[in-house]
Structure formats: structure tokens, C-alpha cells
Design an enzyme around this catalytic site. Structure first.
Site, PDB file in Angstrom:
ATOM      1  N   SER A  27       7.990 107.052   2.033  1.00  0.00           N
ATOM      2  CA  SER A  27       9.357 106.896   1.523  1.00  0.00           C
ATOM      3  C   SER A  27       9.409 106.910   0.011  1.00  0.00           C
ATOM      4  CB  SER A  27       9.946 105.548   1.951  1.00  0.00           C
ATOM      5  OG  SER A  27      10.068 105.469   3.323  1.00  0.00           O
ATOM      6  N   HIS A  58      13.101 110.870   3.293  1.00  0.00           N
ATOM      7  CA  HIS A  58      11.991 111.629   3.850  1.00  0.00           C
ATOM      8  C   HIS A  58      12.503 113.058   4.029  1.00  0.00           C
ATOM      9  CE1 HIS A  58       9.229 108.343   5.184  1.00  0.00           C
ATOM     10  NE2 HIS A  58      10.324 107.651   4.993  1.00  0.00           N
ATOM     11  N   HIS A  80       8.140 108.496  12.198  1.00  0.00           N
ATOM     12  CA  HIS A  80       7.880 107.074  12.442  1.00  0.00           C
ATOM     13  C   HIS A  80       8.092 106.735  13.910  1.00  0.00           C
ATOM     14  CE1 HIS A  80       9.053 107.303   8.181  1.00  0.00           C
ATOM     15  NE2 HIS A  80       8.218 106.308   7.997  1.00  0.00           N
ATOM     16  N   TYR A  82       9.466 104.062  14.882  1.00  0.00           N
ATOM     17  CA  TYR A  82      10.791 103.450  15.062  1.00  0.00           C
ATOM     18  C   TYR A  82      11.896 104.474  15.275  1.00  0.00           C
ATOM     19  CZ  TYR A  82      11.483 104.277   9.999  1.00  0.00           C
ATOM     20  OH  TYR A  82      11.576 104.844   8.762  1.00  0.00           O
ATOM     21  N   GLU A  83      11.613 105.739  14.930  1.00  0.00           N
ATOM     22  CA  GLU A  83      12.621 106.770  15.176  1.00  0.00           C
ATOM     23  C   GLU A  83      12.745 107.072  16.674  1.00  0.00           C
ATOM     24  OE1 GLU A  83      12.655 109.996  11.918  1.00  0.00           O
ATOM     25  OE2 GLU A  83      10.698 109.045  11.672  1.00  0.00           O
ATOM     26  N   ALA A 110       5.360 103.165   1.385  1.00  0.00           N
ATOM     27  CA  ALA A 110       6.069 102.096   0.681  1.00  0.00           C
ATOM     28  C   ALA A 110       5.853 100.850   1.521  1.00  0.00           C
ATOM     29  CB  ALA A 110       7.549 102.427   0.599  1.00  0.00           C
ATOM     30  N   MET A 208       5.750 100.249   8.100  1.00  0.00           N
ATOM     31  CA  MET A 208       6.063 100.723   9.456  1.00  0.00           C
ATOM     32  C   MET A 208       5.424 102.074   9.766  1.00  0.00           C
ATOM     33  SD  MET A 208      10.113  99.844   9.192  1.00  0.00           S
ATOM     34  CE  MET A 208      10.652  98.331   8.371  1.00  0.00           C
ATOM     35  N   SER A 209       4.325 102.361   9.106  1.00  0.00           N
ATOM     36  CA  SER A 209       3.740 103.700   9.303  1.00  0.00           C
ATOM     37  C   SER A 209       2.226 103.637   9.164  1.00  0.00           C
ATOM     38  CB  SER A 209       4.312 104.655   8.248  1.00  0.00           C
ATOM     39  OG  SER A 209       3.879 104.259   6.942  1.00  0.00           O
ATOM     40  N   HIS A 245      16.704  99.497   2.147  1.00  0.00           N
ATOM     41  CA  HIS A 245      15.956 100.755   2.174  1.00  0.00           C
ATOM     42  C   HIS A 245      16.122 101.491   0.839  1.00  0.00           C
ATOM     43  CE1 HIS A 245      13.910 104.212   3.785  1.00  0.00           C
ATOM     44  NE2 HIS A 245      14.952 104.993   3.582  1.00  0.00           N
TER      45      HIS A 245
HETATM   46  N1  HPA Z   1       8.251  95.376   5.635  1.00  0.00           N
HETATM   47  C1  HPA Z   1       8.053  96.455   6.416  1.00  0.00           C
HETATM   48  N2  HPA Z   1       8.131  97.699   5.947  1.00  0.00           N
HETATM   49  C2  HPA Z   1       8.382  97.866   4.640  1.00  0.00           C
HETATM   50  C3  HPA Z   1       8.590  96.780   3.772  1.00  0.00           C
HETATM   51  C4  HPA Z   1       8.510  95.466   4.309  1.00  0.00           C
HETATM   52  O1  HPA Z   1       8.696  94.443   3.606  1.00  0.00           O
HETATM   53  N3  HPA Z   1       8.815  97.294   2.530  1.00  0.00           N
HETATM   54  C5  HPA Z   1       8.746  98.645   2.641  1.00  0.00           C
HETATM   55  N4  HPA Z   1       8.477  99.010   3.917  1.00  0.00           N
END
Ligand code: HPA
Length: 270
Positions: A27, A58, A80, A82-83, A110, A208-209, A245
Site C-alpha cells: 500500500s 494498489h 489480499h 481480506y478481499e 505498510a 494484512m499481507s 487507510h
Molecule cells: N494493523 C494491520 N494492518 C496494518 C496496520 C495495522 O496497524 N497498519 C497498516 N496496515
């Protein structure tokens, strides 16, 4: 395997490229592409068997070209869990990279800080990871052509590359941390109690990746190097203002140039 071959053949024909290095841009980290000598840019939607990325920030393009004097292929935007995609789809591009001849994978993300010593904008060289996804991407019948049934994970992130990256960062006066990344499914950010739990489990950053891609790359015998860009803190005092985000993307965008220097020089030293 048929799908992998079809996709790899399509990309080979289209680009004529033989990349040795694969790069996954997290990201807000797509800026690395500006440093590339780009030969081909292919939107995911045009690649057979690929998905298109649904997440803002993205871009969703596969980019071929040169960086640090080497042929590379970069994912600007990743898939991802989560998608809603199955793990096989999330990790499909990594296997395609392997079919194209990629030997080294460079991943970025990130991430939120769990280590209280970290500051927003820090780079964290990933030393190891913890898989908190509800499944392993290698679950299911093993494809022997790709790798062994029970992959060994004692040196998931290549120590030699970590050492070189630390030297590069020091040379360029880029502040860096190193630590353990914990990957969880999202899409919710963590509650204060969950951040605390992840810290107790031994992690320094969370996102998350990355973990599914890295497992798949190691299964396929690729060397892996990874960087987390710290976009937010998880200390109790930080919980008063929620992480968005947008903020994650902005901080990552600002730190992307430091990460790009490390990736580029590391590639030139491969
Ligand atoms: N948690 C999960 N995913 C993230 C975070 C976080 O604090 N920051 C950026 N991606």
C-alpha cells in the site's frame, strides 16, 4: 499447473523478459516503479488467470523492466486474503514469477508498529514472521514440480540479504529497525487488546499481507527479503485517534523513497 503455465507463457511472449528478481509493492509503496527502466506495464485485468486488485492505493499492474542493473518484475498492488480471494489466488503471482525464472523475491508492506521503540515512517527489515492467517497457502495437494510437501522455515528471510540491506541503509544514513512481522487476515485493524497480544506473541510489526506470499516463495525455493514501512503506532496513547487507510497510504508514500533506495542497491548487489 496448467493455469500457471498459461499465464507464464502469456507473459513471456508478451514481454520477452527473463526477470531474476520479483518485487511486491505494498500500500502506497508503488513509487519504486519510477526508478525502474520500464519495458512493459500490464494491468492485472489483461493477464489470464490473474485477479484484479480492489484496494485503493494498489494500482493493480505487473511491471517489467530493469532496476539496479537487473531484469525485474514488480507487482504494483497485490491481492489480499481480506478481499475474499482464496489463498491459491492470493499467491498465484508468486508462482508465476517462479515460472518466469525469478530467484529472489523482495516484498514490502505498510504495517502497524507493535514494538514501542518504533516511529511512524521507520523502515523495518523483516527478520522473521508469524502466520496468523486462518490457513496456510500450501494447504491442499502439494504440487511437487513447485516444491516439497513440508517446507523448511528456519531461514525464511535470507540472512545474507538482511546483512547487505543493513549495510546499504547505514551507508545512506537511512534509519532502520529490524524485527518480526505478524500477518493477520484483516480487514479490521487491531483492537488495543489484539495489538497487545501480538506484541506478547513476539512480533514487532503487523499487517494484512506478505506472509502467504513469502511462504509460497520459500516453497518454490526463492530467496526472500522484506521490509515493513511503519505507518502507525499501537501504543495505548495512539488509540485515541483511529488509524485510517488514507493515513497508512500517505505515510507509506512518504517513506517509499527510502525503501526504494534499499531495494535498488540490494538488487544491484545480487
Ligand atoms: N494493523 C494491520 N494492518 C496494518 C496496520 C495495522 O496497524 N497498519 C497498516 N496496515
Amino acid at each position: 499447473m496448467d493455469q500457471l503455465r498459461e499465464t507464464a507463457d502469456f507473459l513471456k511472449k508478451k514481454t520477452g523478459s527473463n526477470p531474476l528478481v520479483g518485487i511486491v509493492l505494498g500500500s502506497g509503496l508503488g513509487g519504486l516503479v519510477d526508478e525502474m527502466d520500464v519495458s512493459h506495464t500490464i494491468p492485472y485485468g489483461e493477464i489470464p488467470n490473474f485477479l484484479s486488485s480492489t484496494v485503493e492505493g494498489h494500482a493493480g499492474k505487473l511491471i517489467f523492466g530493469e532496476l539496479g542493473g537487473k531484469q525485474v518484475v514488480a507487482m504494483q498492488g497485490r491481492f489480499h486474503y481480506y478481499e475474499g480471494y482464496p489463498m491459491q489466488k492470493v499467491t498465484f503471482p508468486i508462482r508465476v514469477m517462479r515460472m518466469l525464472g525469478v530467484k529472489t523475491l523482495m516484498v514490502s508492506n505498510a504495517a502497524g508498529a507493535l514494538n514501542p521503540a518504533f516511529e511512524v515512517g521507520d523502515l523495518m527489515i523483516i527478520r522473521d514472521h508469524i502466520n496468523m492467517f486462518p490457513e496456510n497457502p500450501l494447504r491442499g495437494p502439494n504440487i511437487e514440480e513447485l516444491g516439497t510437501r513440508f517446507p523448511e522455515m528456519s531461514e525464511t528471510y535470507c540472512r545474507e540479504l538482511i546483512g547487505k540491506a543493513k549495510n546499504i541503509a547505514t551507508r545512506h544514513k537511512i534509519k532502520f529497525q529490524s524485527g518480526v512481522y505478524i500477518g493477520s487476515p484483516g480487514p479490521t485493524l487491531e483492537t488495543p487488546a489484539e495489538y497487545k497480544m501480538f506484541r506478547i506473541l513476539g512480533a514487532d510489526s503487523t499487517g494484512m499481507s506478505t506472509v502467504p506470499e513469502v511462504i509460497t516463495a520459500r516453497h518454490a525455493g526463492m530467496k526472500v527479503f522484506g521490509i515493513s514501512v511503519i505507518t502507525n503506532l499501537s501504543e495505548p496513547s495512539e488509540m485515541d485517534k483511529p488509524t485510517t487507510h488514507e493515513e497508512v497510504q500517505n505515510v507509506a508514500g512518504a517513506a517509499a523513497s527510502k525503501m526504494t533506495i534499499v531495494f535498488k542497491e540490494l538488487i544491484s548487489e545480487l
